[in-house]
Each structure stands twice: as C-alpha cells, then as structure tokens.
Design an enzyme around this catalytic site. Sequence first.
Site, PDB file in Angstrom:
ATOM      1  N   GLU A   1      -6.755 -50.582  11.761  1.00  0.00           N
ATOM      2  CA  GLU A   1      -5.623 -50.054  11.002  1.00  0.00           C
ATOM      3  C   GLU A   1      -5.204 -51.070   9.941  1.00  0.00           C
ATOM      4  O   GLU A   1      -4.894 -52.216  10.254  1.00  0.00           O
ATOM      5  CB  GLU A   1      -4.452 -49.784  11.941  1.00  0.00           C
ATOM      6  CG  GLU A   1      -3.291 -49.108  11.233  1.00  0.00           C
ATOM      7  CD  GLU A   1      -2.164 -48.734  12.168  1.00  0.00           C
ATOM      8  OE1 GLU A   1      -1.730 -49.604  12.941  1.00  0.00           O
ATOM      9  OE2 GLU A   1      -1.705 -47.580  12.119  1.00  0.00           O
TER      10      GLU A   1
ATOM     11  N   LYS B   1      17.138 -51.753  18.747  1.00  0.00           N
ATOM     12  CA  LYS B   1      16.746 -52.940  17.979  1.00  0.00           C
ATOM     13  C   LYS B   1      15.827 -52.462  16.851  1.00  0.00           C
ATOM     14  O   LYS B   1      14.653 -52.198  17.062  1.00  0.00           O
ATOM     15  CB  LYS B   1      16.015 -53.938  18.873  1.00  0.00           C
ATOM     16  CG  LYS B   1      16.148 -55.400  18.446  1.00  0.00           C
ATOM     17  CD  LYS B   1      15.606 -55.742  17.068  1.00  0.00           C
ATOM     18  CE  LYS B   1      14.138 -56.102  17.082  1.00  0.00           C
ATOM     19  NZ  LYS B   1      13.591 -56.328  15.708  1.00  0.00           N
TER      20      LYS B   1
ATOM     21  N   GLU C   1       4.123 -46.002  21.055  1.00  0.00           N
ATOM     22  CA  GLU C   1       3.519 -45.271  19.947  1.00  0.00           C
ATOM     23  C   GLU C   1       2.995 -46.339  18.987  1.00  0.00           C
ATOM     24  O   GLU C   1       3.785 -47.059  18.381  1.00  0.00           O
ATOM     25  CB  GLU C   1       4.610 -44.411  19.307  1.00  0.00           C
ATOM     26  CG  GLU C   1       4.187 -43.601  18.131  1.00  0.00           C
ATOM     27  CD  GLU C   1       3.008 -42.737  18.447  1.00  0.00           C
ATOM     28  OE1 GLU C   1       3.034 -42.034  19.471  1.00  0.00           O
ATOM     29  OE2 GLU C   1       2.037 -42.780  17.681  1.00  0.00           O
TER      30      GLU C   1
ATOM     31  N   CYS D   1       1.641 -44.536  10.493  1.00  0.00           N
ATOM     32  CA  CYS D   1       0.627 -44.537  11.552  1.00  0.00           C
ATOM     33  C   CYS D   1      -0.208 -43.271  11.464  1.00  0.00           C
ATOM     34  O   CYS D   1      -1.284 -43.199  12.040  1.00  0.00           O
ATOM     35  CB  CYS D   1       1.242 -44.755  12.917  1.00  0.00           C
ATOM     36  SG  CYS D   1       2.615 -43.719  13.284  1.00  0.00           S
TER      37      CYS D   1
END
Length: 494
Positions: free
Chosen positions: A385, A175, A250, A284
């Site tokens: 973040e 997906k 992750e 990331c």
Amino acid sequence: MSAIYKNFINGKWVDSVSGKTFENRNPANKDEIVGIFQKSNTEDVNRAVEAAKNSADMWRKYPAPKRAEILYRVAEMLIKKKEDFACDMTREMGKVLKETRGDVQEAIDMTYYVAGEGRRLFGDTTPSELPNKFCMSVRIPVGIVAAITPWNFPMAIPSWKIAPALVTGNTVIFKPASDTPLSAVNFVKLFEDAGLPKGVLNMVTGTGTEAGEPLILHKDVKLVSFTGSSDVGRFVATDCAHKMKRCSLEMGGKNAIIVMDDANLDLAIEGAIWGGFGTAGQRCTAASRVVVHKAVAKDFISKFSERAKALRCGDGLLPTTDVGPIINESQLNKVHGYTKTGKGEGAKLLIGGDMCTDKGCEKGYFYKPTIFVDVDRNMRIAQEEIFGPTVSIITVGSFEEAIDVVNGIKYGLSSSIYTQDVNKAFVAMRDIYAGITYINSSTIGAEVHLPFGGVNQTGNGHREGGTTALDIFTEWKTLYIDYSGRLQKAQSIE
Ligand code: UN1
C-alpha cells in the site's frame, strides 16, 4: 495568533495535564497554522478513561431511543455546519472541498442511520423447547470503547465508530489522528451542544505513541476500534489478545480495478481516475492497481495517462484543483520512495514520479499523479500500500488471470470490474476475495448502511457500517424466563 483547542474530558474542555501543545499545519501551505492542540499523554488518557468509566452505568441504562435523539440532534447540526467543517477539513488535511463536503456528509448519513437503531437494536425471540418458558436475545454494550481514527476521513470514520458505540450504550474515548484534530474538535463539540451527558464521549488529541498507545493499553478499555496502518493494527491485536479484549481493525488495501476487453472504456477511465487520484490516492479503498486486458491495454493506457496528466495539483479550497496535497512530509517521502522502488524493480514510469512544483504548490507536499506500466504482479509497487497518487497498471491475457492478479495480495478491501458481460460480472462477484466488489464503478464510494471492511490482512473480521457495526459494539446476552413454577431441565433431562 492561532486558536488553541482543548481536550474534551468529563464534559469539559481542558488543557493537557503537562500543558504541552502541538501545531496543526496545512499540508497545502506549511506556513499556515490551522490551530494549536493539546499534546496529551498517559495522564490525560487516564482521566478520559476515568470519566468514561464513571458515566458508563448511567449511559448503559439511558433508554436507547433517547440516546438516539441526541444523535439526531448532532446530525441536524452537522447539516448546518457542513460547509464550515468541510473548509476546516480541507485546511487541515488537504483533500479538495467537494471531497471534504462528502466526508462531512458521510458523518451526517452515518449519524442519522445509526440513530434509527435507537428504536430497533433488535434481538431475537424464539420458542423454548420446554413449556411455560420464554427465550430471547438482547444486545448489551461492551463497555468502554477506544476509538482511534485516521486522518484521511477525519469526520466520516470517527462517525462510523462513535455513533454506533453511543447508540448501543457504550462510553467512548476518542483519539483522532494527530494530523486532523480540528475536525475531531468540530465533531465532538456537536455532541456537547446536543446535550450528551458528561463523560459519555471524551476526546484526547496527540500522537499515537504518547496518547494512542496508553489508550490501547489501558486495562479498563474493553474494546479498541482502530482504523489505520497495519503496523499499529498488529500492535492493537497483539495487546488485545494478551488481555482478552475485543478489537475491530480496519487497515490497509491494495485495491484493483479490472478493465476487461468488453468494458465501456470511457467509464473505466473515469473510474480509474477517481479511484487512483481522488484524495490524492490516500484512501484505503484507492484503486492503486489497474488490471487491464491486453486487447484494450494500449488504448486504455494512452487515454488514462492523458487524463491523469491533465489533473491539477493545488490547494483543495480552490475550485481549479483536482488533486490536493499529501498529508505530511514523511508520507510524501514514502510515496516518492515507492517511485524509486518501482523504477528499480523495472517497471516503466509513464507519467509523474516526482513532487509537484507547479505554481501554488511551492509551500505544500504535492506529488504528481503517477502511473507505472509494465508492472509485474509481484513487484512491491503492485503489492504494497503506497497511500499516494500512484497507480500500477498490470496487463493480463484473460479474465481468469485478472481475477488471480486481483486476489494475489495480502490485503482484501475493495475491488472493481468493468465489463459489459453479465456472466463475467457474476463470476467476479463470486470469485474476487475482498470485502467489497463494485461492478462498473470505481473502488470507492461506500454507503453507510452497508457493511464496510475487508478480508485477509485488511481487517480482523469485523464490519463497520450497516447493522454489522452493532456487532462490534455490543455483546449478545441470552435470556431464559421460566414461568412454570418448577425446575425444568433442558435436553429432556428428567
Ligand atoms: C477509507 O479509505 O479509509 O468508499 C475509507 C470510500 C469512502 C470510505 C473510505 N466512503 O472510499
């Protein structure tokens, strides 16, 4: 007329059961429709899982070197398609062409690398404590794998999951992020062309809530391999905990580059530019913090901001562009929200801090490279973040303080130090608590044959890439073969 792309289920390209579709638009130009894709829901997911389930037994028994041959063919076709796929990727998610070429290259590298495992997949043999007995361990597939991937590495990250899952004998439901379905279609098509048996790899496109969630929750999925936001990661982990399922996660990062007083400053600046503004900071592994020693802070900040100011925003297909768009409007608003937060917290906005409205940027989601100075290590812009082209500079008085600042976050993916002092480099390698540490290089640039992942809230202990990826997608099975012809008991039981 825009092209219509379909789901891939049981070896066939099919419409969504509901017949609904969605548009994929170019973030550099909202008027441009990249393609129309299937808006899948639970029913599509159920069909894809059913196909993966029905082919699982066949694929488990398919010799691993033969599975690998299919992957080699995929890698070879990827090489031929690299330029086309890179252009498609830039059109659907914006990063500049040299970076999307790198993304496809990473998928090529990973597919080749993992294909090599088809003739290895080593286990151990070891002597038995008993005579006439043989012991060994082998890897067996986990079963049915859900691969749920982000938009920032639309082909690389799917390859990190799909290639190792397949070579180890799992069947997969993929997906992709709803912002990057075209790269997913491009990748999956190659597996079909390479002769992958039907049902082994299936793809459903659509949103996280409508397609991702039922896939994560599906009772027959044995492993969810997810890269994306911490919120979704937490949802995956919670559900998998209840169902005792495996998940590899992750998630976020708040990576830092340390610039010591003895650093090669020009090199450090180049690294900070690439780390902070490459992919418009949407990695990331992005270097969203620079921790600079006070002795060189003034010099570093003036040269770094000079360089950043000169970066040109624009369409990633143009050779003149340095920084592409932000992926979509909500992400653009989030990035801008952090600028307001930073100002409110008392950090000093040095450059940027607003949407970019330069010529050629009118129709896209562009944000100017942004630098904050006078940032306190505990401010939200230094802790959270942002996933945009925003760099917070934190000035420190010592090497020890620098390490402390780098470690003082809830994440722990990548990190870097620029220093000419080998002693400091080794202390940093030992004391920075992160999954990845670079010496005299930026926070980005992972190579596929090494473990990739992070500590703390970045992940849940798994590592993609390297042989460590095999541990995600396999279970260990221990085999004891007794050829003595009598009952022998371990632990010296008579
Ligand atoms: C990510 O940002 O999600 O090292 C992955 C790198 C890339 C992978 C980044 N090869 O930055």
